[in-house]
Design a protein around this motif. Structure first.
Motif, PDB file in Angstrom:
ATOM      1  N   SER A  17      -8.451  -1.567   1.199  1.00 15.25           N
ATOM      2  CA  SER A  17      -7.088  -1.597   0.671  1.00 15.25           C
ATOM      3  C   SER A  17      -6.563  -0.184   0.477  1.00 15.25           C
ATOM      4  O   SER A  17      -7.304   0.795   0.551  1.00 15.25           O
ATOM      5  CB  SER A  17      -7.062  -2.346  -0.667  1.00 15.25           C
ATOM      6  OG  SER A  17      -7.754  -1.608  -1.675  1.00 15.25           O
ATOM      7  N   VAL A  18      -5.262  -0.108   0.229  1.00  9.28           N
ATOM      8  CA  VAL A  18      -4.613   1.118  -0.228  1.00  9.28           C
ATOM      9  C   VAL A  18      -4.284   0.914  -1.702  1.00  9.28           C
ATOM     10  O   VAL A  18      -3.693  -0.108  -2.077  1.00  9.28           O
ATOM     11  CB  VAL A  18      -3.337   1.422   0.582  1.00  9.28           C
ATOM     12  CG1 VAL A  18      -2.569   2.592  -0.026  1.00  9.28           C
ATOM     13  CG2 VAL A  18      -3.694   1.705   2.035  1.00  9.28           C
ATOM     14  N   VAL A  19      -4.665   1.867  -2.533  1.00  5.10           N
ATOM     15  CA  VAL A  19      -4.551   1.711  -3.985  1.00  5.10           C
ATOM     16  C   VAL A  19      -3.586   2.742  -4.546  1.00  5.10           C
ATOM     17  O   VAL A  19      -3.641   3.920  -4.183  1.00  5.10           O
ATOM     18  CB  VAL A  19      -5.926   1.871  -4.662  1.00  5.10           C
ATOM     19  CG1 VAL A  19      -5.808   1.636  -6.179  1.00  5.10           C
ATOM     20  CG2 VAL A  19      -6.939   0.896  -4.067  1.00  5.10           C
ATOM     21  N   THR A  20      -2.704   2.289  -5.427  1.00  2.00           N
ATOM     22  CA  THR A  20      -1.875   3.194  -6.203  1.00  2.00           C
ATOM     23  C   THR A  20      -2.133   2.916  -7.674  1.00  2.00           C
ATOM     24  O   THR A  20      -2.283   1.762  -8.075  1.00  2.00           O
ATOM     25  CB  THR A  20      -0.385   3.052  -5.834  1.00  2.00           C
ATOM     26  OG1 THR A  20       0.387   3.958  -6.626  1.00  2.00           O
ATOM     27  CG2 THR A  20       0.130   1.639  -6.045  1.00  2.00           C
ATOM     28  N   ILE A  21      -2.224   3.976  -8.475  1.00  2.00           N
ATOM     29  CA  ILE A  21      -2.684   3.854  -9.861  1.00  2.00           C
ATOM     30  C   ILE A  21      -1.662   4.481 -10.796  1.00  2.00           C
ATOM     31  O   ILE A  21      -1.122   5.555 -10.513  1.00  2.00           O
ATOM     32  CB  ILE A  21      -4.033   4.570 -10.078  1.00  2.00           C
ATOM     33  CG1 ILE A  21      -5.002   4.304  -8.942  1.00  2.00           C
ATOM     34  CG2 ILE A  21      -4.663   4.149 -11.411  1.00  2.00           C
ATOM     35  CD1 ILE A  21      -6.227   5.211  -8.954  1.00  2.00           C
ATOM     36  N   GLY A  22      -1.439   3.835 -11.934  1.00  2.00           N
ATOM     37  CA  GLY A  22      -0.580   4.418 -12.966  1.00  2.00           C
ATOM     38  C   GLY A  22      -0.314   3.418 -14.061  1.00  2.00           C
ATOM     39  O   GLY A  22      -0.654   2.239 -13.948  1.00  2.00           O
ATOM     40  N   ASN A  23       0.304   3.886 -15.142  1.00  4.70           N
ATOM     41  CA  ASN A  23       0.740   2.953 -16.172  1.00  4.70           C
ATOM     42  C   ASN A  23       1.905   2.115 -15.659  1.00  4.70           C
ATOM     43  O   ASN A  23       2.082   0.967 -16.078  1.00  4.70           O
ATOM     44  CB  ASN A  23       1.149   3.712 -17.442  1.00  4.70           C
ATOM     45  CG  ASN A  23      -0.049   4.302 -18.159  1.00  4.70           C
ATOM     46  OD1 ASN A  23      -1.040   3.618 -18.388  1.00  4.70           O
ATOM     47  ND2 ASN A  23       0.023   5.588 -18.489  1.00  4.70           N
ATOM     48  N   PHE A  24       2.721   2.696 -14.780  1.00  3.88           N
ATOM     49  CA  PHE A  24       3.846   1.990 -14.165  1.00  3.88           C
ATOM     50  C   PHE A  24       4.759   1.341 -15.207  1.00  3.88           C
ATOM     51  O   PHE A  24       5.332   0.276 -14.954  1.00  3.88           O
ATOM     52  CB  PHE A  24       3.358   0.935 -13.172  1.00  3.88           C
ATOM     53  CG  PHE A  24       2.680   1.501 -11.956  1.00  3.88           C
ATOM     54  CD1 PHE A  24       3.368   2.326 -11.094  1.00  3.88           C
ATOM     55  CD2 PHE A  24       1.352   1.208 -11.675  1.00  3.88           C
ATOM     56  CE1 PHE A  24       2.755   2.870  -9.968  1.00  3.88           C
ATOM     57  CE2 PHE A  24       0.725   1.733 -10.560  1.00  3.88           C
ATOM     58  CZ  PHE A  24       1.415   2.567  -9.701  1.00  3.88           C
ATOM     59  N   ASP A  25       4.909   1.974 -16.361  1.00 10.81           N
ATOM     60  CA  ASP A  25       5.748   1.371 -17.390  1.00 10.81           C
ATOM     61  C   ASP A  25       7.205   1.417 -16.944  1.00 10.81           C
ATOM     62  O   ASP A  25       7.764   2.484 -16.710  1.00 10.81           O
ATOM     63  CB  ASP A  25       5.570   2.104 -18.720  1.00 10.81           C
ATOM     64  CG  ASP A  25       6.264   1.395 -19.861  1.00 10.81           C
ATOM     65  OD1 ASP A  25       6.516   0.173 -19.739  1.00 10.81           O
ATOM     66  OD2 ASP A  25       6.570   2.044 -20.875  1.00 10.81           O
ATOM     67  N   GLY A  26       7.792   0.252 -16.815  1.00  9.61           N
ATOM     68  CA  GLY A  26       9.172   0.155 -16.366  1.00  9.61           C
ATOM     69  C   GLY A  26       9.328   0.064 -14.863  1.00  9.61           C
ATOM     70  O   GLY A  26      10.372  -0.346 -14.373  1.00  9.61           O
ATOM     71  N   VAL A  27       8.312   0.480 -14.114  1.00 11.28           N
ATOM     72  CA  VAL A  27       8.390   0.525 -12.640  1.00 11.28           C
ATOM     73  C   VAL A  27       9.736   1.163 -12.243  1.00 11.28           C
ATOM     74  O   VAL A  27      10.556   0.572 -11.553  1.00 11.28           O
ATOM     75  CB  VAL A  27       8.205  -0.871 -12.005  1.00 11.28           C
ATOM     76  CG1 VAL A  27       7.971  -0.772 -10.507  1.00 11.28           C
ATOM     77  CG2 VAL A  27       7.026  -1.612 -12.636  1.00 11.28           C
ATOM     78  N   HIS A  28       9.926   2.394 -12.707  1.00 12.08           N
ATOM     79  CA  HIS A  28      11.183   3.094 -12.452  1.00 12.08           C
ATOM     80  C   HIS A  28      11.229   3.606 -11.013  1.00 12.08           C
ATOM     81  O   HIS A  28      10.314   3.371 -10.212  1.00 12.08           O
ATOM     82  CB  HIS A  28      11.386   4.223 -13.466  1.00 12.08           C
ATOM     83  CG  HIS A  28      10.261   5.205 -13.533  1.00 12.08           C
ATOM     84  ND1 HIS A  28       9.914   6.031 -12.485  1.00 12.08           N
ATOM     85  CD2 HIS A  28       9.385   5.508 -14.536  1.00 12.08           C
ATOM     86  CE1 HIS A  28       8.912   6.806 -12.825  1.00 12.08           C
ATOM     87  NE2 HIS A  28       8.552   6.502 -14.066  1.00 12.08           N
ATOM     88  N   ARG A  29      12.298   4.329 -10.686  1.00 10.71           N
ATOM     89  CA  ARG A  29      12.510   4.721  -9.290  1.00 10.71           C
ATOM     90  C   ARG A  29      11.429   5.676  -8.778  1.00 10.71           C
ATOM     91  O   ARG A  29      11.107   5.683  -7.587  1.00 10.71           O
ATOM     92  CB  ARG A  29      13.903   5.336  -9.147  1.00 10.71           C
ATOM     93  CG  ARG A  29      15.013   4.297  -9.310  1.00 10.71           C
ATOM     94  CD  ARG A  29      16.382   4.920  -9.358  1.00 10.71           C
ATOM     95  NE  ARG A  29      16.733   5.572  -8.102  1.00 10.71           N
ATOM     96  CZ  ARG A  29      17.817   6.316  -7.934  1.00 10.71           C
ATOM     97  NH1 ARG A  29      18.649   6.516  -8.960  1.00 10.71           N
ATOM     98  NH2 ARG A  29      18.078   6.874  -6.774  1.00 10.71           N
TER      99      ARG A  29
END
Length: 320
Positions: A17-29
């Motif tokens: 797979s391709v993985v992206t990591i973060g808190n992603f709070d809000g999934v902003h631009r």
């Protein structure tokens, strides 16, 4: 889209797979740009699935709870948004003191290599991970040469303002829901279950759907707003309302009636027939009509202002 709530829910057969990591709070631009890059990299690698890895609760709520940020999205909404912007699967990793103790190398081996079988990892350029945030993009690059995955660290900066969750929270703290929406790529959404209030709004001709303001959620500054109410889950036995409903929204504690508890009260324009007690609803904030709540000396003064608020909300929402 698959949603996993822990490493043990990911099947042994999953990957690569391709993985992206973060808190992603809000999934902003900014987050959306990272997801787009991950999607492009996955296509280049033969159509691999994109996995968005996020955490619940926010790590700061475990490590330094007094400094934990107010959240822009709950885990379910975050997963839905990640899917809308390119993730084929979302791994919501429960964050606790055990996970916090993992070294960067242990995190890489357990999660990226052992569970997700990453062929590429895409993160923001300031991404930190592992015990005491010792890991960074260079750590991933070094590990990638050992385990055979590519790494990209991307800037999240916008054209004029930074696309960051901190920036969105700052705008909301000032009541500027339009600037927050610009950075998010959509209006801020607050969700909750409608509870019975004092029913004064119904007596005054403006029945409201009241949801308590979640103390860990980023709710806009006290004031009156125009926006939309969407019924996510109807109350038992109540009809479903499929379309977003235009609303005038009050955030605060209702000082005219000596209110104490902060809440979000929504009057759906020109409707007094809705059955919303017990329904789970979403409130999308479009524009601010006026500032902090006012204590009115008379009910007549309050009614004049309420009519002005409703008229203002109608003008804005009709234009939108």
């Amino acid at each position: 889209m698959q949603v996993w709530h822990g490493l043990d829910e990911v099947g042994a057969e999953f990957g690569p797979s391709v993985v992206t990591i973060g808190n992603f709070d809000g999934v902003h631009r900014g987050h959306q740009e990272v997801l787009a890059h991950a999607k492009a990299r996955a296509a280049e690698l033969g159509g691999l699935p994109v996995v968005a890895l996020t955490f619940d609760p926010h790590p700061m709520r475990v490590l330094r709870p007094d400094h934990a940020p107010l959240m822009l999205s709950e885990p379910g909404q975050r997963a839905e948004l990640l899917g809308q912007h390119g993730a084929d699967a979302v791994l919501i990793l429960p964050f606790d003191k055990d996970v916090a103790s993992w070294s960067p190398e242990e995190f890489i081996e357990r999660v990226l290599v052992g569970t997700l079988h990453a062929k590429a990892v895409v993160v923001g350029e300031n991404f930190r991970f592992g015990h005491k945030a010792a890991g960074h993009v260079d750590t991933l690059v070094a590990a990638g040469t050992t385990y055979g995955f590519q790494v990209e660290g991307l800037s999240l900066a916008g054209d004029a303002q930074p696309w960051s969750s901190t920036y969105v929270r700052e705008r909301l703290a000032e009541g500027d829901v339009e600037a927050a929406a610009e950075a998010l790529g959509r209006p801020l959404r607050v969700t909750g279950v409608v509870v019975e209030g004092d029913k004064r709004g119904r007596e005054l001709g403006y029945p409201t759907a009241n949801i308590p303001a979640d103390p860990i959620a980023a709710v806009p500054l006290d004031g009156v707003y125009a926006g939309w109410l969407t019924v996510l889950t109807p109350a038992e036995g109540a009809p479903a309302y499929d379309e977003p409903l235009p609303a005038a929204i009050s955030v605060g504690s209702n000082p005219t009636f000596d209110g104490v508890d902060r809440r979000v009260e929504s009057y759906v324009l020109d409707r007094d027939d809705l059955e919303l007690y017990g329904a789970r609803v979403a409130i999308d904030f479009v524009a601010r009509l006026r500032g902090s709540q006012i204590r009115f000396e008379t009910i007549d003064d309050l009614l004049v202002q309420m009519k002005a608020d409703v008229d203002g909300a109608r003008r804005i929402l009709t234009a939108n």
